[in-house]
Design a protein around this motif. Sequence first.
Motif, short mmCIF file in Angstrom:
data_model
loop_
_atom_site.label_atom_id
_atom_site.label_comp_id
_atom_site.label_asym_id
_atom_site.label_seq_id
_atom_site.Cartn_x
_atom_site.Cartn_y
_atom_site.Cartn_z
N VAL A 89 0.85 -1.19 0.00
CA VAL A 89 0.00 0.00 0.00
C VAL A 89 0.88 1.24 0.00
O VAL A 89 1.83 1.32 0.78
CB VAL A 89 -0.93 0.01 1.24
CG1 VAL A 89 -1.73 1.31 1.32
CG2 VAL A 89 -1.87 -1.19 1.21
N TRP A 146 -0.06 -5.06 9.71
CA TRP A 146 0.66 -4.11 8.88
C TRP A 146 2.12 -4.01 9.32
O TRP A 146 2.43 -4.10 10.51
CB TRP A 146 0.04 -2.72 9.00
CG TRP A 146 -1.32 -2.62 8.36
CD1 TRP A 146 -2.48 -3.23 8.79
CD2 TRP A 146 -1.66 -1.88 7.20
NE1 TRP A 146 -3.52 -2.91 7.94
CE2 TRP A 146 -3.04 -2.07 6.96
CE3 TRP A 146 -0.94 -1.07 6.32
CZ2 TRP A 146 -3.71 -1.48 5.88
CZ3 TRP A 146 -1.61 -0.47 5.26
CH2 TRP A 146 -2.98 -0.69 5.04
N GLY A 147 3.00 -3.82 8.34
CA GLY A 147 4.36 -3.47 8.66
C GLY A 147 4.44 -2.02 9.12
O GLY A 147 3.46 -1.28 9.03
N GLN A 148 5.63 -1.64 9.57
CA GLN A 148 5.80 -0.29 10.12
C GLN A 148 5.97 0.77 9.04
O GLN A 148 5.95 1.96 9.33
CB GLN A 148 7.00 -0.26 11.09
CG GLN A 148 8.35 -0.11 10.44
CD GLN A 148 8.95 -1.40 9.93
OE1 GLN A 148 8.26 -2.40 9.73
NE2 GLN A 148 10.27 -1.39 9.72
N TYR A 199 3.73 0.58 2.72
CA TYR A 199 3.40 -0.39 3.75
C TYR A 199 3.15 -1.76 3.13
O TYR A 199 2.52 -1.86 2.07
CB TYR A 199 2.12 0.00 4.50
CG TYR A 199 2.20 1.26 5.31
CD1 TYR A 199 1.67 2.45 4.84
CD2 TYR A 199 2.79 1.26 6.57
CE1 TYR A 199 1.72 3.61 5.60
CE2 TYR A 199 2.85 2.41 7.34
CZ TYR A 199 2.32 3.59 6.84
OH TYR A 199 2.37 4.74 7.60
#
Lengths: 109, 120
Positions: B37, B110-112, B95
């Motif tokens: 994203v 979600w990743g950071q 992301y």
Amino acid sequence: EIVLTQSPATLSLSPGERATLSCRASQSVSSYLAWYQQKPGQAPRLLIYDASNRATGIPARFSGSGSGTDFTLTISSLEPEDFAVYYCQQRSNWPPLYTFGQGTKLEIK
Amino acid sequence: EVQLVQSGAEVKKPGESLKISCKGSGYSFTSYWIGWVRQMPGKGLEWMGIIYPGDSDTRYSPSFQGQVTISADKSISTAYLQWSSLKASDTAMYYCARLRGVVRDAFDIWGQGTMVTVSS
């Protein structure tokens, strides 16, 4: 392509008040509608999936409703940590297209 | 703990190539789709594409088809997003996020985020 329109763009409320955020789809999305919260400098967090199911660990003050083209995220009594940007998102039928709304900023009045 | 950990911030020049990563842990990496994203500065979220690490089946948003390449290495539980020739307009936070279960309707982990800055 399905377009999601969120309203209002900005919502100014005080802690303890009730917040109602709207997401309208340009055509029916069945129940594949999710809501996310994003705070400054953080990744989004899933709040609601399938229009009305709370994700793991999400407080009960958050609730989702709606079907077809009109969906609502309600925060029953705002806590200070709830002031953030909220996005809705839909998934079209497989093969997929995922679309996000433009966001609603919930700010402290 | 289920988590996605992304590679660090990048500063690149226009025309350069780049590959950023997203490593999953705490769950069966090959059993869940991973998406990417984009969030441009001060803007909203845009879905770019998804990959199923189990067999590398990949689907792209029409807006990003041909602009980026999504891949995965299941042996190290890592998904990738790459560009062959960056543009200034690629400056954004990216992301990775895991699609929820069989229904694949929402991104639950979600990743950071990885900040990519493209500037001459």
